[in-house]
Scaffold this motif. Structure first.
Motif, PDB file in Angstrom:
ATOM      1  N   LEU A 283       0.828  -1.209   0.000  1.00 29.16           N
ATOM      2  CA  LEU A 283       0.000   0.000   0.000  1.00 29.16           C
ATOM      3  C   LEU A 283       0.861   1.259   0.000  1.00 29.16           C
ATOM      4  O   LEU A 283       0.531   2.247  -0.662  1.00 29.16           O
ATOM      5  N   LEU A 284       1.968   1.239   0.731  1.00 29.77           N
ATOM      6  CA  LEU A 284       2.881   2.382   0.703  1.00 29.77           C
ATOM      7  C   LEU A 284       3.523   2.531  -0.671  1.00 29.77           C
ATOM      8  O   LEU A 284       3.753   3.660  -1.142  1.00 29.77           O
ATOM      9  N   ALA A 285       3.808   1.421  -1.314  1.00 27.72           N
ATOM     10  CA  ALA A 285       4.433   1.475  -2.637  1.00 27.72           C
ATOM     11  C   ALA A 285       3.490   2.059  -3.683  1.00 27.72           C
ATOM     12  O   ALA A 285       3.923   2.810  -4.569  1.00 27.72           O
ATOM     13  N   ILE A 286       2.192   1.735  -3.595  1.00 25.21           N
ATOM     14  CA  ILE A 286       1.281   2.202  -4.639  1.00 25.21           C
ATOM     15  C   ILE A 286       1.055   3.712  -4.553  1.00 25.21           C
ATOM     16  O   ILE A 286       0.730   4.354  -5.560  1.00 25.21           O
ATOM     17  N   LEU A 287       1.233   4.311  -3.378  1.00 18.73           N
ATOM     18  CA  LEU A 287       1.101   5.765  -3.279  1.00 18.73           C
ATOM     19  C   LEU A 287       2.144   6.457  -4.138  1.00 18.73           C
ATOM     20  O   LEU A 287       1.847   7.431  -4.841  1.00 18.73           O
ATOM     21  N   ILE A 288       3.366   5.955  -4.084  1.00 14.65           N
ATOM     22  CA  ILE A 288       4.428   6.535  -4.911  1.00 14.65           C
ATOM     23  C   ILE A 288       4.179   6.249  -6.381  1.00 14.65           C
ATOM     24  O   ILE A 288       4.395   7.112  -7.244  1.00 14.65           O
ATOM     25  N   ILE A 289       3.693   5.056  -6.709  1.00 10.44           N
ATOM     26  CA  ILE A 289       3.454   4.689  -8.113  1.00 10.44           C
ATOM     27  C   ILE A 289       2.356   5.562  -8.724  1.00 10.44           C
ATOM     28  O   ILE A 289       2.484   6.046  -9.856  1.00 10.44           O
ATOM     29  N   VAL A 290       1.277   5.778  -7.998  1.00 12.22           N
ATOM     30  CA  VAL A 290       0.199   6.628  -8.513  1.00 12.22           C
ATOM     31  C   VAL A 290       0.716   8.039  -8.769  1.00 12.22           C
ATOM     32  O   VAL A 290       0.401   8.662  -9.791  1.00 12.22           O
ATOM     33  N   TRP A 291       1.544   8.551  -7.858  1.00 12.11           N
ATOM     34  CA  TRP A 291       2.086   9.882  -8.071  1.00 12.11           C
ATOM     35  C   TRP A 291       3.053   9.892  -9.252  1.00 12.11           C
ATOM     36  O   TRP A 291       3.152  10.900  -9.964  1.00 12.11           O
ATOM     37  N   MET A 292       3.747   8.804  -9.483  1.00 10.61           N
ATOM     38  CA  MET A 292       4.642   8.726 -10.642  1.00 10.61           C
ATOM     39  C   MET A 292       3.856   8.797 -11.951  1.00 10.61           C
ATOM     40  O   MET A 292       4.334   9.353 -12.941  1.00 10.61           O
ATOM     41  N   PHE A 293       2.651   8.250 -11.967  1.00  7.38           N
ATOM     42  CA  PHE A 293       1.818   8.364 -13.165  1.00  7.38           C
ATOM     43  C   PHE A 293       1.460   9.829 -13.434  1.00  7.38           C
ATOM     44  O   PHE A 293       1.445  10.275 -14.588  1.00  7.38           O
ATOM     45  N   VAL A 294       1.183  10.581 -12.375  1.00  6.16           N
ATOM     46  CA  VAL A 294       0.874  12.002 -12.538  1.00  6.16           C
ATOM     47  C   VAL A 294       2.104  12.749 -13.036  1.00  6.16           C
ATOM     48  O   VAL A 294       2.009  13.613 -13.922  1.00  6.16           O
ATOM     49  N   VAL A 295       3.275  12.432 -12.488  1.00  6.12           N
ATOM     50  CA  VAL A 295       4.509  13.069 -12.935  1.00  6.12           C
ATOM     51  C   VAL A 295       4.783  12.731 -14.395  1.00  6.12           C
ATOM     52  O   VAL A 295       5.156  13.606 -15.196  1.00  6.12           O
ATOM     53  N   GLN A 296       4.607  11.471 -14.760  1.00  6.12           N
ATOM     54  CA  GLN A 296       4.813  11.061 -16.152  1.00  6.12           C
ATOM     55  C   GLN A 296       3.924  11.834 -17.107  1.00  6.12           C
ATOM     56  O   GLN A 296       4.378  12.315 -18.156  1.00  6.12           O
ATOM     57  N   ALA A 297       2.651  11.955 -16.763  1.00  2.00           N
ATOM     58  CA  ALA A 297       1.717  12.681 -17.640  1.00  2.00           C
ATOM     59  C   ALA A 297       2.170  14.122 -17.833  1.00  2.00           C
ATOM     60  O   ALA A 297       2.105  14.662 -18.951  1.00  2.00           O
ATOM     61  N   ALA A 298       2.655  14.766 -16.766  1.00  2.00           N
ATOM     62  CA  ALA A 298       3.126  16.148 -16.881  1.00  2.00           C
ATOM     63  C   ALA A 298       4.379  16.231 -17.733  1.00  2.00           C
ATOM     64  O   ALA A 298       4.551  17.175 -18.521  1.00  2.00           O
ATOM     65  N   VAL A 299       5.264  15.260 -17.602  1.00  3.57           N
ATOM     66  CA  VAL A 299       6.489  15.242 -18.413  1.00  3.57           C
ATOM     67  C   VAL A 299       6.143  15.106 -19.891  1.00  3.57           C
ATOM     68  O   VAL A 299       6.666  15.850 -20.744  1.00  3.57           O
ATOM     69  N   TYR A 300       5.253  14.201 -20.229  1.00  4.49           N
ATOM     70  CA  TYR A 300       4.910  13.962 -21.630  1.00  4.49           C
ATOM     71  C   TYR A 300       4.283  15.195 -22.277  1.00  4.49           C
ATOM     72  O   TYR A 300       4.595  15.515 -23.426  1.00  4.49           O
ATOM     73  N   ARG A 301       3.413  15.885 -21.577  1.00  4.09           N
ATOM     74  CA  ARG A 301       2.735  17.012 -22.216  1.00  4.09           C
ATOM     75  C   ARG A 301       3.570  18.282 -22.200  1.00  4.09           C
ATOM     76  O   ARG A 301       3.273  19.226 -22.942  1.00  4.09           O
ATOM     77  N   THR A 302       4.637  18.328 -21.375  1.00  2.00           N
ATOM     78  CA  THR A 302       5.440  19.541 -21.255  1.00  2.00           C
ATOM     79  C   THR A 302       6.691  19.508 -22.113  1.00  2.00           C
ATOM     80  O   THR A 302       7.093  20.543 -22.666  1.00  2.00           O
ATOM     81  N   VAL A 303       7.322  18.356 -22.227  1.00  2.00           N
ATOM     82  CA  VAL A 303       8.623  18.269 -22.895  1.00  2.00           C
ATOM     83  C   VAL A 303       8.596  18.768 -24.337  1.00  2.00           C
ATOM     84  O   VAL A 303       9.509  19.498 -24.759  1.00  2.00           O
ATOM     85  N   PRO A 304       7.603  18.427 -25.180  1.00  2.00           N
ATOM     86  CA  PRO A 304       7.627  18.954 -26.553  1.00  2.00           C
ATOM     87  C   PRO A 304       7.679  20.477 -26.612  1.00  2.00           C
ATOM     88  O   PRO A 304       8.413  21.048 -27.423  1.00  2.00           O
ATOM     89  N   PHE A 305       6.914  21.148 -25.764  1.00  2.00           N
ATOM     90  CA  PHE A 305       6.941  22.612 -25.756  1.00  2.00           C
ATOM     91  C   PHE A 305       8.273  23.129 -25.228  1.00  2.00           C
ATOM     92  O   PHE A 305       8.818  24.107 -25.747  1.00  2.00           O
ATOM     93  N   SER A 306       8.775  22.486 -24.189  1.00  2.00           N
ATOM     94  CA  SER A 306      10.055  22.920 -23.632  1.00  2.00           C
ATOM     95  C   SER A 306      11.181  22.751 -24.635  1.00  2.00           C
ATOM     96  O   SER A 306      12.093  23.586 -24.701  1.00  2.00           O
ATOM     97  N   MET A 307      11.136  21.700 -25.432  1.00  2.00           N
ATOM     98  CA  MET A 307      12.168  21.506 -26.455  1.00  2.00           C
ATOM     99  C   MET A 307      12.094  22.584 -27.525  1.00  2.00           C
ATOM    100  O   MET A 307      13.120  23.089 -27.981  1.00  2.00           O
ATOM    101  N   MET A 308      10.889  22.956 -27.939  1.00  2.00           N
ATOM    102  CA  MET A 308      10.761  24.033 -28.920  1.00  2.00           C
ATOM    103  C   MET A 308      11.196  25.369 -28.335  1.00  2.00           C
ATOM    104  O   MET A 308      11.754  26.212 -29.040  1.00  2.00           O
TER     105      MET A 308
END
Length: 807
Positions: A283-308
């Protein structure tokens, strides 16, 4: 046409040429009410060096209003006779009030010009250098009239291009083209440009091109350093702190259990301590994993703009770099291909954690028999090998998060706010100079194959001949090619000579246009694409596979009461000195790993339905308001937050799928702790048995997971699209001709709240709030396109949405 067969031009009470715009197929240049001359013009024979070749114009539309029955039976325009020396004369003999003087070309009458009664006869500039209006030469108007007679043929290429025009007859339009040219701004001196911050000295001569502006006035222009909250250093530091606490806890358990002969006395199967050691770590592990999914989503939608924004040297950022998360069952290496090594390494380490953290946590603790004070007792102990492996896993995750801190601490992403919805693309591409590359891309099978790769920049711009600063995506030192924001090219210069090759080219273009228009209305194009794992064949494969697994699991569990009575492990059971038991490790790690894979398999389904939900709403025949369509931001929300908001918006399928994305975490958590090895005195052997309350709970969640496939994941037709939507190019292809980009009320909003308000409230002069749709609309170029636009717009036909009967 007069009785002598000479073409005529009617006249109105005006002394200057006038241009009338009318939505008619009649040629504007050859229309008989296009211009008129109201003054008496008299001239003597004067020689001109112009040699005019006979032209034949194309027949005009017979639907133009105001034509007489006589003129409809005659050709629209006749010819101007070619002579070796053309003399332009005016009849000056016998001019009486009420009669008409005539303009002659050589010996042929061209235009009768009415003389009003009571007006004195005026002399021509060809006579005595005097004009109708003192100081104004009327020869350009005559030349303009002759030029207009031949304009249609030169535009369409039907007329012959063998005319020899002398230097004293310049072809210059006295009446502008249909679109007015913008007034040229006053040019600034070099000293003024140097005083303006962010404006480089550029030569204002030459074509108007995009010039990058790096540091405009921060008081008037927002800074382009927005970073999503979850990617800011302090937010990532909190996650890093959680990882460090996890590492510290595992190290403590390993060291303490080694020195103190275990951690806690074993209290039997199903006791409180059993929950602490068999379920709490997961249960402690899944808290970090769920937050990693949120971080991943932010990385994917931000990186293309940041690269440009950083002006990287890769030219396929729009085409290939995904904006939706992919890093689930299999790792995603797409960022390595585009030079984002920090992001690529981070995502790979996050993938390792997501896949192995829960299975390792499920087998971290083991009950071991210890002899303390000459008395034997069972105590919970940490498995040393598993514990140190977990330390490595969370250390790697910490490194991944540190790399993200480094990547997004540069302070310049090119963003004003978080681009989480379709509407957020509007200010980014409103004034882009690369939208012409997307012509007809909305019906393409793969946008990346039809759009020209370019090195793009995201930031502030100005035109080389204009000091106005604007924001968006563009190509440096390239002209503005958007037809709605610039003066169209002169068709006289644009049309080549009509040859056999050009005729073939025109025929090919016509065929291409017809094919494109047919594809807009074709259901095979409109409903061609869905993500590969949700195509009918794969959905059937999913359903069959999951049903088989579920049936097999139930059959094995209840046949001969196998779970209640236990089963032989067929592996050594007694823990080693370091607490490792092969049988316990196998029946904890493997079931949890299978549950983790099932959990990760659901995540792409959740991501797809979140991303496609705005298009499903826009495909409604009644359209949807902005807050329920183009402003939806489901991919950026937390799992439980998505479920709640989807229920409030009546997106029940998405709410259930999002709920299952979170509920499927129960599979690896329960599967990793439900089985354990126990000694059966009556049988005098060790068997693998299950904690039955946890087992029945696991069975219930597995049943929900299994039957969610045929009930929920099968996408209906309105969730099908012409092509993929995983990249920025895919989304821009549905908006590049949308009149939304030309709406003045949406021009350059300064904040997300400003944009949302402008999209929600009623436009100026309208009472109803706007609704938006995804269908066939009239684009800014006047042609039909498929994409996102307001369902109804004053002065335009309503959008055609072809999913009226679809669910």
């Amino acid at each position: 046409m007069t009785s002598s067969g000479v073409p005529s031009l009617r006249s109105v009470n005006s002394s200057r040429p006038q241009l009338q715009h009318a939505e008619s197929q009649q040629s504007v240049s050859a229309s008989d009410d296009f211009y008129s001359v109201d003054d008496q013009l008299e001239t003597r024979s004067d020689t001109s060096e112009v040699t005019v070749v006979r032209y034949q114009t194309r027949h005009q539309s017979r639907q133009a209003s105001g034509e007489s029955s006589v003129s409809r039976s005659q050709p629209d325009l006749e010819t101007v006779t070619a002579l070796p020396q053309m003399a332009v004369t005016r009849e000056t003999n016998d001019v009486r009030p009420g009669t008409a003087s005539t303009l002659r070309v050589g010996e042929s009458q061209v235009t009768p010009i009415n003389t009003r009664p009571g007006e004195p006869r005026r002399q021509s500039t060809m006579d005595s250098n005097s004009t109708t209006t003192p100081g104004v030469d009327d020869m350009p108007y005559i030349r303009f009239a002759i030029d207009q007679l031949t304009r249609d043929e030169e535009v369409t290429g039907i007329g012959r291009h063998g005319s020899v025009v002398s230097a004293d007859y310049p072809v210059e339009r006295l009446v502008p083209d249909e679109y007015p040219r913008p007034a040229e701004p006053p040019r600034q001196s070099d000293q003024e440009k140097e005083r303006r911050p962010g404006l480089a000295r550029e030569d204002s001569e030459g074509p108007d091109v995009f010039i990058a502006v790096d540091s405009p006035d921060v008081l008037h222009y927002p800074r382009l350093n927005y970073v999503p909250i979850v990617l800011r250093p302090w937010a990532l530091a909190l996650v890093i702190l959680c990882c460090l606490l996890m590492i510290a806890g595992v190290v403590f358990c390993n060291v303490w259990s080694k020195r103190q002969q275990g951690l806690w006395t074993y209290d039997g199967l199903g006791g409180p301590r059993y929950f602490v050691f068999q379920f709490l770590p997961q249960l402690l592990a899944i808290l970090i994993i769920v937050w990693m999914f949120v971080v991943q989503a932010a990385v994917y939608r931000t990186v293309p703009f940041s690269m440009m924004a950083s002006e990287c040297q890769h030219d396929r950022i729009l085409h290939d770099l995904p904006i939706l998360s992919r890093n689930f069952v299999l790792p995603d290496f797409s960022h390595f291909k585009h030079g984002e090594a920090l992001v690529g390494v981070s995502l790979f380490l996050i993938w390792l954690t997501n896949l192995f953290a829960i299975p390792l946590q499920s087998c971290l603790f083991q009950a071991k028999y210890f002899i303390i004070d000459r008395q034997g007792t069972w105590r919970w102990t940490a498995v040393q090998a598993v514990g140190w492996t977990l330390v490595v896993v969370y250390a790697l995750l910490t490194i991944a998060l540190l790399l993200l801190v480094i990547r997004f601490s540069r302070g310049y992403t090119g963003l004003i706010w978080d681009p989480v919805s379709l509407a957020d693309l509007i200010p980014l591409i409103q004034r882009s100079n690369v939208l012409h590359d997307f012509d007809r891309s909305e019906t393409a099978d793969a946008v990346r194959d039809v759009v020209t790769p370019r090195r793009l920049r995201l930031g502030y711009w100005r035109m080389s001949n204009n000091a106005e600063i604007f924001y968006g995506i563009g190509e440096k030192h390239a002209p503005m090619r958007n037809p709605s924001l610039q003066q169209p090219e002169n068709p006289r210069e644009k049309q080549p000579l009509l040859t056999t090759d050009s005729l073939d080219l025109e025929q090919q273009r016509s065929l291409v246009n017809e094919a494109f228009e047919r594809s807009l209305y074709s259901p095979f194009t409109r409903y061609r694409w869905t993500v590969w794992f949700l195509q009918d064949t794969f959905v059937l494969a999913w359903i069959v596979t999951i049903l088989v697994l579920f049936i097999a699991f139930v059959a094995v569990s209840f046949a001969h009461r196998g779970i209640e009575r236990g089963f032989l492990p067929h592996l050594p059971t007694l823990p080693s000195a370091n607490g490792f038991s092969p049988s316990n490790f196998l029946f904890s790690f493997i079931p949890s790993l299978i549950g983790t894979v099932l959990f990760l398999l659901w995540q792409p389904i959740d991501v797809y339905f979140r991303a496609v939900q705005p298009f499903a709403d826009l495909s409604s025949p009644q359209g949807r308001r902005a807050e329920h369509s183009i402003l939806l931001a489901y991919p950026s929300l937390l799992p439980l937050q998505t479920t709640i908001l989807a229920l409030s918006a009546r997106h029940y399928k998405l709410a259930w799928i999002s709920f299952m994305g979170l509920a499927s975490l129960s599979l690896p958590v329960l599967a990793g702790g439900v089985f354990t090895a126990l000694y059966y005195p009556s049988l005098n052997e060790v068997r693998i048995t299950a904690f039955m309350p946890a087992f029945y709970t696991l069975l219930g969640f597995f049943a929900l997971y299994t039957f969610s496939f045929p009930i929920a994941i099968w996408p209906r037709r309105k969730r099908y699209l012409p092509h993929d939507i995983s990249t920025l190019a895919d989304l821009i292809s549905f908006m590049y001709q949308s009149p939304l980009l030309a709406d003045k009320v949406l021009r350059e909003p300064r904040s997300k709240t400003d944009l949302a308000t402008l999209l929600i409230v009623s436009p100026p002069g309208e009472r109803e709030r706007p609704v938006y749709g995804f269908g066939i609309y009239r684009g800014r170029d006047g042609k039909e396109h498929l994409g996102i636009e307001r369902l109804r717009r004053p002065g335009r036909a309503d959008m055609l949405i072809t999913t009226a009967s679809m669910k």
